[in-house]
Design an enzyme around this catalytic site. Sequence first.
Site, mmCIF file in Angstrom:
data_model
loop_
_atom_site.group_PDB
_atom_site.id
_atom_site.type_symbol
_atom_site.label_atom_id
_atom_site.label_comp_id
_atom_site.label_asym_id
_atom_site.label_seq_id
_atom_site.Cartn_x
_atom_site.Cartn_y
_atom_site.Cartn_z
ATOM 1 N N LYS A 159 5.622 -4.493 0.025
ATOM 2 C CA LYS A 159 6.439 -3.277 -0.082
ATOM 3 C C LYS A 159 7.893 -3.719 0.083
ATOM 4 O O LYS A 159 8.483 -3.611 1.158
ATOM 5 C CB LYS A 159 6.015 -2.255 0.981
ATOM 6 C CG LYS A 159 6.567 -0.847 0.745
ATOM 7 C CD LYS A 159 5.920 0.136 1.710
ATOM 8 C CE LYS A 159 6.607 1.493 1.706
ATOM 9 N NZ LYS A 159 6.489 2.239 0.459
HETATM 10 N N1 PPE Z 1 2.730 3.130 -4.123
HETATM 11 C C1 PPE Z 1 4.073 3.041 -3.926
HETATM 12 C C2 PPE Z 1 4.905 2.392 -4.967
HETATM 13 C C3 PPE Z 1 4.615 3.560 -2.760
HETATM 14 O O1 PPE Z 1 5.935 3.473 -2.559
HETATM 15 C C4 PPE Z 1 3.783 4.196 -1.803
HETATM 16 C C5 PPE Z 1 4.372 4.770 -0.548
HETATM 17 C C6 PPE Z 1 2.399 4.264 -2.050
HETATM 18 C C7 PPE Z 1 1.916 3.711 -3.212
HETATM 19 C C8 PPE Z 1 1.440 4.858 -1.059
HETATM 20 O O2 PPE Z 1 1.300 4.030 0.073
HETATM 21 P P1 PPE Z 1 0.954 4.625 1.517
HETATM 22 O O3 PPE Z 1 2.143 5.371 1.980
HETATM 23 O O4 PPE Z 1 0.673 3.413 2.335
HETATM 24 O O5 PPE Z 1 -0.228 5.502 1.353
HETATM 25 N N2 PPE Z 1 5.671 5.284 -0.690
HETATM 26 C C9 PPE Z 1 6.461 5.515 0.498
HETATM 27 C C10 PPE Z 1 7.924 5.686 0.190
HETATM 28 C C11 PPE Z 1 8.320 6.914 -0.541
HETATM 29 C C12 PPE Z 1 9.814 7.040 -0.678
HETATM 30 O O6 PPE Z 1 10.262 7.852 -1.514
HETATM 31 O O7 PPE Z 1 10.573 6.390 0.045
HETATM 32 C C13 PPE Z 1 5.887 6.648 1.331
HETATM 33 O O8 PPE Z 1 5.082 7.436 0.837
HETATM 34 O O9 PPE Z 1 6.230 6.721 2.500
#
Ligand code: PPE
Length: 305
Positions: A159
């Site tokens: 990430k």
């Molecule tokens: N894919 C991406 C690209 C992504 O950024 C997130 C989280 C996810 C999948 C889902 O991952 P999880 O949160 O572990 O279930 N995106 C984070 C950031 C959003 C933002 O705008 O900043 C979030 O949901 O916190």
Amino acid sequence: MPIEKVDKIWMNGSFVNWDDAKIHVLSHVVHYGSSWFEGIRCYHTKKGSAVFRLDAHLKRLYDSAKIYRAQIPYTIEELTEAVLETIRVNNLKECYIRPVVYRGYGEIGVNPLGCPVDVAIAVWRWGAYLGAEALENGIDVCTSSWHRPAPGTFPTMAKAGGNYLNSQLIKMEALANGYAEGIALDAFGTVSEGSGENIFVIRDGVLYTTPFASAILPGITRSSVVTIAKELGYSVIETQIPREMLYIADEVFFTGTAAELTPIRSIDKIVIGTGKAGMITKALQQAFFDIVHNANDTHGWLTFV
Ligand code: PPE
């Protein structure tokens, strides 16, 4: 979304005032995207404030840094405590938590190894990510003309801040065309994920979600939903998903810390299922919210503040 200020931000081991949480303009991260971050939610549950899957999020943060040969100068226990302290000093019952590790000020040039690895933790109030109505009624989305990175380019299991340049292109294009979000395909043209969410497709009562090798972030909400769905008796298949499968699905939804479980009611103006949040999506949403709102936690997913 505008940021609502709180009192303090944790920076490299101490609390600083919100307005003083600054970095030098020649910090490596500003020029080369060298940061790794997490998005975590703390919920005001019926049994008190609790952070959802804090251990899994911090594990992913260390994994992200490791891929980029960055050594976080704190132990996971120290950062766990720092996250909880940051919530406490700001007197928040419920918040979004953003730990960020970044290559700081030291040397200039692509080679990051002469720069310090700095750490900050910020918290703020963050409501429904895709709009208040989205969780209830679903959103209209498009497939993006921008793809997720090809294998051997940008590692999506990290990430990393730099990966979000790709997400920004996906999101801006979707908004410019009047959609709430975009679904990106991977380098092979199969479905990957949203700009900040993983995706699930339901057809004939079976859940499908894209695998790590489809250029996704290994989402923690995604893994939680897989667990919950199996417990509710559904089959979950992790497999490559062809684009056209989106259109003929009975239900499609996004998962993410910020997005939680957001139903999708249309894709590229093709109505999905009944055009409302589907039955299985609702059941999964309810089970998820029962954990984070009512603290009915049988998995040890909550860390009380
Ligand atoms: N894919 C991406 C690209 C992504 O950024 C997130 C989280 C996810 C999948 C889902 O991952 P999880 O949160 O572990 O279930 N995106 C984070 C950031 C959003 C933002 O705008 O900043 C979030 O949901 O916190």
